[in-house]
Scaffold this active site. Structure first.
Site, PDB file in Angstrom:
ATOM      1  N   SER A   1       1.701  -9.888  -0.640  1.00  0.00           N
ATOM      2  CA  SER A   1       1.344  -8.361  -0.670  1.00  0.00           C
ATOM      3  C   SER A   1       1.672  -7.772   0.629  1.00  0.00           C
ATOM      4  CB  SER A   1      -0.254  -8.394  -1.137  1.00  0.00           C
ATOM      5  OG  SER A   1      -0.917  -9.205   0.229  1.00  0.00           O
TER       6      SER A   1
ATOM      7  N   GLU B   1      -9.371   7.423   3.650  1.00  0.00           N
ATOM      8  CA  GLU B   1     -10.311   6.327   4.352  1.00  0.00           C
ATOM      9  C   GLU B   1      -9.469   5.109   4.603  1.00  0.00           C
ATOM     10  OE1 GLU B   1     -10.112   6.416   1.017  1.00  0.00           O
ATOM     11  OE2 GLU B   1      -9.461   4.285   0.747  1.00  0.00           O
TER      12      GLU B   1
ATOM     13  N   LYS C   1       0.663  -1.027  -0.050  1.00  0.00           N
ATOM     14  CA  LYS C   1      -0.040   0.006   0.139  1.00  0.00           C
ATOM     15  C   LYS C   1       0.840   1.159   0.008  1.00  0.00           C
ATOM     16  CE  LYS C   1      -4.301  -1.530   1.878  1.00  0.00           C
ATOM     17  NZ  LYS C   1      -4.351  -2.872   1.946  1.00  0.00           N
TER      18      LYS C   1
HETATM   19  C1  LIG Z   1      -5.036  -3.897   1.821  1.00  0.00           C
HETATM   20  C2  LIG Z   1      -4.340  -5.302   1.322  1.00  0.00           C
HETATM   21  C3  LIG Z   1      -4.804  -6.096   0.499  1.00  0.00           C
HETATM   22  C4  LIG Z   1      -5.874  -6.049  -0.508  1.00  0.00           C
HETATM   23  O1  LIG Z   1      -5.927  -4.726  -1.060  1.00  0.00           O
HETATM   24  P1  LIG Z   1      -5.607  -4.739  -2.754  1.00  0.00           P
HETATM   25  O2  LIG Z   1      -5.978  -3.448  -3.337  1.00  0.00           O
HETATM   26  O3  LIG Z   1      -6.683  -5.875  -3.468  1.00  0.00           O
HETATM   27  O4  LIG Z   1      -4.252  -5.194  -2.938  1.00  0.00           O
HETATM   28  C5  LIG Z   1      -3.918  -7.349   0.188  1.00  0.00           C
HETATM   29  N1  LIG Z   1      -3.016  -7.599   1.039  1.00  0.00           N
HETATM   30  C6  LIG Z   1      -2.567  -6.838   2.004  1.00  0.00           C
HETATM   31  C7  LIG Z   1      -1.242  -7.239   2.641  1.00  0.00           C
HETATM   32  C8  LIG Z   1      -3.275  -5.600   2.174  1.00  0.00           C
HETATM   33  O5  LIG Z   1      -2.837  -4.678   3.234  1.00  0.00           O
END
Ligand SMILES: *Cc1c(COP(=O)(O)O)cnc(C)c1O
Length: 403
Positions: free
Chosen positions: A383, A116, A94
């Protein structure tokens, strides 16, 4: 590039029939101004140099590409590689987007950032980026989410942000989005709205995607260096869609690379306890965009359910709706239990604590790798890191699990 999926969206902000700008009149001009400001600077050397610098010095890029020898042996099939977004500053992808948009805000002369947040991850990334840039920051968060995510509320405040609780509706993310939009139209001159995923009205899905493209661009170069070929398949989890599109974008024109996104299957699809928009949803207009939405027969937004807060949302980014319909990306889901099992497996085999969101991608990947040949390559976008999820994991698998 002309007939490429990578050339989208069109000038009106559409990916095929999805996307667009479905907002009240008061928001139309601010969005048009934002689009113009972004288009004017996005390809300039000055902006690209600033972005490259903040990614390197503050975000911690490039992130590693890690080969998982133990996990590969355990699955007995394809070679499993991880793209390590968990190693970025604040612990998830993010921050790429927060860093990019904060530079755009500065360029536009804005002094006040609003955002948000659902689970608080985007709020923390935004608060960190705003602090670095010396800007005021207000984060809207559902009151219910604030109770569930106390530690992230505290983190945001430590980083200098003001966290405003939203009591309306279900007091969760969609109510926080509405409140942030209200704030934006009221204080438009000095305020920049920093949206957290590849969704909402144009130009956000495009901009957020662009700021996350570094994930796939790096991974492409890294895997070519390590294996001298592209992966056979790439997997990412799918909430709003930002980490998935950030990873996939550099590979959209490589027809031999299969792309798979994994949604939250919750406990069951049949009972509605999930957030799998492409399995249980249909086309609708939600929070400024046309896309796939989980809704009742009358079009009321459905309640969603997932062990991972980051995947727990009724809408999905419009580019994914188009990629689903064109067949370029396959959309599957993983249930809570499978994500938890994959979480434990990665901890034990590779010494990496993944986020529960990322564990959904892993759950699919572990099954898929076993079906593939030993000389094939499966690349998973990790992610984020799982430290934020310790409370939930302790509840679910028991405190004795670690003994
Ligand atoms: C917020 C988040 C997601 C999901 O958001 P996307 O916009 O679909 O990437 C996935 N993995 C983590 C670690 C997150 O913090």
């Amino acid at each position: 590039m002309k007939n490429s999926l990578r050339a989208l969206p069109d000038e009106k902000g559409y990916f095929g029939e999805y996307g667009g700008r479905f907002v009240p009149d008061t928001l139309m001009q601010p969005l048009i101004d934002l689009e113009a400001a972004y288009n004017a600077i996005k390809d300039t050397d000055a902006f690209q140099n600033d972005f490259a610098e903040i990614l390197k010095e503050f975000v911690g890029r490039p992130t590693a590409l890690t080969f998982c020898a133990n996990l590969t042996a355990a699955c007995g099939g394809a070679k499993i590689w991880l793209k390590r977004e968990d190693l970025t500053h604040t612990g998830a992808h993010k921050i790429n987007n927060a860093a990019g948009q904060i530079l755009l805000a500065r360029h536009m002369g804005k002094k006040r950032i609003i955002a948000e947040t659902g689970a608080g991850q985007h709020g923390v990334a935004t608060a960190a980026a705003a602090a670095r840039m010396g800007m005021d920051c207000v984060v809207y968060m559902g009151a219910e989410d604030m109770r569930r995510q106390e530690a992230n509320v505290f983190r945001m405040r430590l980083l200098g942000a003001e966290v405003r609780g939203v009591e309306s509706g279900s007091a969760t993310l969609k109510d926080a989005v509405s409140e942030a939009m209200r704030d934006w139209v009221t204080h438009i001159d000095e305020t920049y709205y920093l949206l957290g995923s590849a969704l909402g009205p144009h130009p956000y899905p495009m901009m957020v995607r662009d700021f996350h493209r570094c994930i796939g661009q790096e991974a492409r170069q890294q895997i070519l260096e390590a294996e001298a070929c592209l992966p056979d398949e790439i997997v990412a989890c799918l909430g709003g869609g930002s980490n998935a599109i950030g990873m996939f974008h550099a590979f959209l024109d490589d027809a031999d690379v299969a792309l798979t996104a994994v949604e939250a299957g919750g406990t069951a699809i049949e009972t509605g306890h999930h957030a799998a928009r492409f399995s249980g949803g249909r086309t609708g207009i939600f929070q400024g965009m046309k896309s796939y939405v989980l809704q009742s027969g009358e079009g009321q937004i459905a309640l969603t359910d997932s062990i991972s807060a980051g995947l727990d949302y009724a809408g999905v980014g419009p580019e994914h709706a188009h990629l689903m319909e064109t067949g370029r990306v396959r959309y599957v889901y993983a249930h809570d239990d499978d994500a938890l099992a994959a979480f434990e497996t990665l901890c034990k085999t590779e010494g990496i604590l993944p986020a529960l969101e990322s564990s959904h991608a892993l759950a699919y990947a572990l099954k898929r790798a076993a079906e593939m040949e030993k000389d094939q390559i499966l690349l998973v976008n990790l992610s984020g890191r799982g430290d934020k999820d310790m409370g939930i994991v302790m509840d679910k698998i028991g405190k004795g699990a670690a003994a």
